[in-house]
Scaffold this active site. Sequence first.
Site: not given
Length: 190
Positions: A16, A91, A130, A136, A148
Site C-alpha cells: 500500500k 481498518r 522489510r 520498524r 497483524r
Amino acid sequence: MSKLNFVLFGPPGAGKGTQSTFLIERYGLIHLSTGDLLRAEIKAETELGLQAQELMDKGELVGDAIVIGMIRNMMEAHLDAKGFIFDGFPRTRAQAEALDEMLSAKNEPIVAMFALEVPEEELVKRLLGRGATSGRSDDRDEAVIRNRIREYEKKTAPLKDFYSDQGKFKSIDGVGTMAQITERLVKAIG
Ligand code: AMP
C-alpha cells in the site's frame, strides 16, 4: 471538479505504501497513512505516541477515536487537496463509517477502494525482508507479523463487503513487479 478520494486497502505487506507514492505523484493527491502518522507521534515522543506504541509493538490495532481524529485533522489541514489516498485507514467498520460521514459532509465521497491481494506466505516473506532495513520493530518478529495479519483478517477484511455494497470495491492482484501493480491500479482508476 470532484475529488479523487481513494482507499488503498490490503493486509500488512501488500504494498500500500509503495503504490501510494506512485499514485500521489501521478494524480497529485495527498497521502494519508495512519501508520506513518502514528510513527511520527512515536518519534516525537508524544503522549499519544507512547500509548500507540504499546499496541503497535504487539501488532494490535490502535483505538478508533485516535486514528479517526488524526485523519480528521489532516483533512482539515488540506482543504484544497485534489484528493486523498487513504492508506492503512479505515481498518474497522467504525473507521469506515466515520470516514464516510466526514466525506459526505463535504460531498466528496470515496470514489473507489482498491484491495491489493497477496497470499499470506508472501506477506510474511516481504515483511521480514522489510524489517531487516526499515527500522520498524513490528516487521522484525514473525509472531507480531502473523498477529497483524490475524487482526487484518478479523477486523479489516470485512470492509471489503462494506465497500462492495456501495459498488466501490475493486480487487487488484498484488503479486508482481512494482511497475506491474502500478499499471493495474492505473487501469482500474481509468
Ligand atoms: P501500518 O503502517 O499501516 O502497517 O500500521 C502499523 C500499525 O499502526 C498497525 O499494526 C496498527 O497497530 C497501527 N495502525 C495504523 N493504522 C491504523 C488504523 N487505521 N487503525 C488502528 N490501528 C492502526
